[in-house]
Design a protein around this motif. Structure first.
Motif, mmCIF file in Angstrom:
data_model
loop_
_atom_site.group_PDB
_atom_site.id
_atom_site.type_symbol
_atom_site.label_atom_id
_atom_site.label_comp_id
_atom_site.label_asym_id
_atom_site.label_seq_id
_atom_site.Cartn_x
_atom_site.Cartn_y
_atom_site.Cartn_z
ATOM 1 N N CYS A 164 42.542 -150.327 2.063
ATOM 2 C CA CYS A 164 41.650 -150.560 0.936
ATOM 3 C C CYS A 164 41.461 -149.285 0.138
ATOM 4 C CB CYS A 164 40.307 -151.048 1.464
ATOM 5 S SG CYS A 164 39.170 -151.429 0.139
ATOM 6 N N LYS A 166 39.074 -149.273 -2.355
ATOM 7 C CA LYS A 166 37.838 -149.510 -3.104
ATOM 8 C C LYS A 166 36.734 -148.500 -2.762
ATOM 9 C CE LYS A 166 38.656 -153.385 -5.488
ATOM 10 N NZ LYS A 166 40.107 -153.393 -5.323
ATOM 11 N N PHE A 167 36.703 -148.016 -1.573
ATOM 12 C CA PHE A 167 35.700 -147.025 -1.149
ATOM 13 C C PHE A 167 34.258 -147.442 -1.437
ATOM 14 C CE2 PHE A 167 39.626 -144.643 -1.180
ATOM 15 C CZ PHE A 167 39.529 -143.895 -0.016
ATOM 16 N N CYS A 168 33.877 -148.609 -0.968
ATOM 17 C CA CYS A 168 32.452 -148.954 -0.969
ATOM 18 C C CYS A 168 31.779 -147.895 -0.096
ATOM 19 C CB CYS A 168 32.231 -150.339 -0.383
ATOM 20 S SG CYS A 168 33.075 -151.631 -1.320
ATOM 21 N N GLN A 208 42.410 -156.767 4.051
ATOM 22 C CA GLN A 208 41.072 -156.219 3.846
ATOM 23 C C GLN A 208 40.639 -156.470 2.410
ATOM 24 O OE1 GLN A 208 42.777 -153.824 6.046
ATOM 25 N NE2 GLN A 208 41.370 -154.265 7.697
ATOM 26 N N HIS A 247 37.896 -159.339 -2.999
ATOM 27 C CA HIS A 247 36.923 -158.509 -3.729
ATOM 28 C C HIS A 247 36.715 -159.139 -5.104
ATOM 29 C CE1 HIS A 247 35.041 -155.140 -5.781
ATOM 30 N NE2 HIS A 247 34.875 -154.569 -4.605
ATOM 31 N N GLN A 274 27.538 -158.524 -1.200
ATOM 32 C CA GLN A 274 26.875 -157.394 -0.521
ATOM 33 C C GLN A 274 25.424 -157.167 -0.899
ATOM 34 O OE1 GLN A 274 28.659 -156.629 1.867
ATOM 35 N NE2 GLN A 274 30.814 -156.396 1.342
ATOM 36 N N ARG A 286 30.316 -150.813 -5.670
ATOM 37 C CA ARG A 286 30.972 -152.118 -5.602
ATOM 38 C C ARG A 286 31.766 -152.450 -6.862
ATOM 39 N NH1 ARG A 286 32.671 -154.988 -1.678
ATOM 40 N NH2 ARG A 286 32.170 -156.911 -2.749
HETATM 41 FE FE1 SF4 Z 1 37.214 -152.014 0.933
HETATM 42 FE FE2 SF4 Z 1 35.831 -154.231 1.608
HETATM 43 FE FE3 SF4 Z 1 35.289 -151.871 2.798
HETATM 44 FE FE4 SF4 Z 1 34.619 -152.235 0.230
HETATM 45 S S1 SF4 Z 1 33.803 -153.377 1.996
HETATM 46 S S2 SF4 Z 1 35.654 -150.419 1.089
HETATM 47 S S3 SF4 Z 1 36.308 -153.536 -0.507
HETATM 48 S S4 SF4 Z 1 37.227 -153.027 2.941
#
Ligand code: SF4
Ligand code: 5AD
Length: 459
Positions: A164, A166-168, A208, A247, A274, A286
């Motif tokens: 991933c 995205k780095f949430c 993911q 996502h 979330q 997000r």
């Molecule tokens: Fe990536 Fe999902 Fe984790 Fe966000 S919650 S960083 S989209 S794996």
């Protein structure tokens, strides 16, 4: 004299990607003579396939290893050796530390190195304690053996994307599973065709960030997830397709349209939001607002009004006020989820969220989670009850809990139990849903449906 097969026990924690990896590990070890066993005390090789998403994940693995050690000692007393491997995301995150802290462990193998397992077992047999947590260049997917399928497996997982970008700010996945990678479409098509030839009728594509899929297509162009799903829908005996986890930012128009256009794509979508407060969503990184999420849901429902929506929600992210939490409740109420997974925020070392001020006290998180879960449960029940009285196509996957019963899934992923013969397993039949219990639906076979004759697919 032929050597009796060695026994392998895999204990799987965490997500469906781990369940898939466990199946592939079992397949990778088959050529080395390993057969799966349910009983740990029967196993010559014990693998813990671990998950790192929750707090104290590593500590839980070390305490599980305490039980594994007792088992190893008991077997030793009976003159039997036991090899122990730790796989999965805790293996990736802890690496050498596991070898140092847990003398019982012989092998540490990260999720990207599963294809090297047979070699690592051979190394361990020579007394080495290999640790393999690289992200190697030789792809694990190409190196893994062909799918062999479980016993009469009707529904199978296929990982199409890993990692991933995205780095949430709460999440360890970008660190444990690494950067986004999509498997080439031709490889996935071959795997699904193989599964279909083994009798699999339903495939769930895993990743993911599965809807960020952008693998090389069969025509050389980059394919989107929609393109891939449309291709897999052409495989005749595959009756149902699903995918998870998505996502919101990666729900493109083609994928949304496919829910209305492709009857093999089941009307079920897991789409985490979330949190419902834009301030918290921004702090979570997000990349969407609550309004954008809800507009997206409206567009998806416009094409497929009956879709069952599922989500992930976190309560008590740092800085979350009562008003922020109320916004989370409000989104859930407006959307009306058929299914939801909700968690108390837990600070994961190494993630930006763990450094933030305003960590929410545990009792507040606990209280908010209870309130949220009560509301989500009402919503789930309402969805299930709305299917009572409807006739739904059910894909039968196995025997039911009671004699003479078979169990399957509705298009909305609800478990359905009916009286019927085992010959239904692997087939789709229409069921009149008569009741909704706490965890499943019950129904009766459509009277007009002659299930003693060769089954025709209802979808
Ligand atoms: Fe990536 Fe999902 Fe984790 Fe966000 S919650 S960083 S989209 S794996
Ligand atoms: N705390 C609480 N929940 C988390 N999740 C991921 N990381 C954390 C964390 N640090 C939840 C998210 C994600 C799901 C798989 O687990 O909701 O979507």
């Amino acid at each position: 004299m032929t050597q009796s097969p060695k026994k392998l026990h895999i204990k799987t924690f965490g997500c469906q990607m781990n369940a898939y990896d466990s199946e592939r590990m079992a397949e990778a070890l088959q050529p080395a003579g390993f057969e799966l066993t349910e009983a740990m005390d029967d196993a010559d090789l014990v693998i813990l396939n671990t998950c790192h998403i929750r707090e104290k994940a590593a500590e839980k693995v070390y305490s599980e290893l305490g039980r594994v050690r007792l088992n190893k000692e008991a077997r030793k007393a009976r003159g039997r050796d036991t090899m122990v491997a730790v796989a999965g995301c805790v293996a990736q995150a802890e690496g050498e530390e596991i070898i140092a802290r847990a003398p019982v462990v012989d092998i540490v193998v990260g999720p990207q190195s599963l294809h090297r397992l047979a070699g690592l077992v051979a190394d361990a047999a020579k007394g080495k304690r290999p640790v393999e947590t690289e992200f190697p260049a030789d792809g694990k997917f190409t190196a893994l053996p062909k799918r062999t399928g479980g016993k009469r497996q009707v529904s199978a997982f296929v990982t199409v994307q890993e990692g991933c970008d995205k780095f949430c700010t709460f999440c360890v996945v970008p660190y444990t599973r690494g950067a986004e990678y999509s498997r080439p479409a031709s490889e996935i098509v071959a795997e699904v065709e193989q599964l279909a030839s083994l009798g699999v009728r339903e495939v769930t594509l895993l990743g993911q960030n599965v809807n960020a899929y952008h693998g090389d297509g069969e025509d050389g162009a980059a394919w989107s997830l929609a393109r891939l799903l449309a291709r897999l829908a052409k495989i005749p005996s595959i009756a149902r397709l699903r995918f998870t986890t998505s996502h919101p930012r990666d729900m493109d128009d083609d994928l949304i349209a496919l829910f209305g256009d492709e009857e093999k794509l089941m009307p079920y979508l897991h789409l985490p939001y979330q949190a419902g407060s834009d301030r918290i969503l921004a702090a979570m990184n997000r990349k969407h607002t609550a309004e954008e999420y809800e507009r997206l849901i409206e567009r998806i429902r416009a094409g497929r009004p009956d879709i069952a929506l599922s989500t992930d929600i976190i309560v008590g992210f740092p800085g979350e006020t009562d008003e922020d939490f109320q916004a989370t409740l409000d989104v859930a109420k407006r959307v009306g989820f058929a299914q939801a997974f909700s968690f108390k925020y837990s600070a994961r070392p190494g993630t930006p969220g763990a450094e933030l001020d305003g960590q929410v006290p545990e009792p507040v998180k606990k209280e908010r989670l209870a309130v949220l879960q009560a509301q989500l449960e009402d919503s789930r029940r309402a969805f299930d009850h709305a299917t009572v009285g409807r006739r739904l196509p059910v894909l039968f996957e196995g025997k039911g809990r009671k004699p003479g019963q078979v169990a399957g899934r509705s298009p909305y992923l609800q478990a359905v139990y009916v009286d019927g013969p085992e010959t239904l397993i692997g087939h789709i039949a229409e069921v009149d849903i008569s009741a909704a219990g706490p965890n499943s639906l019950t129904g009766v076979m459509n009277a007009g449906f002659e299930w003693r004759e060769p089954i025709r697919a209802a979808v």
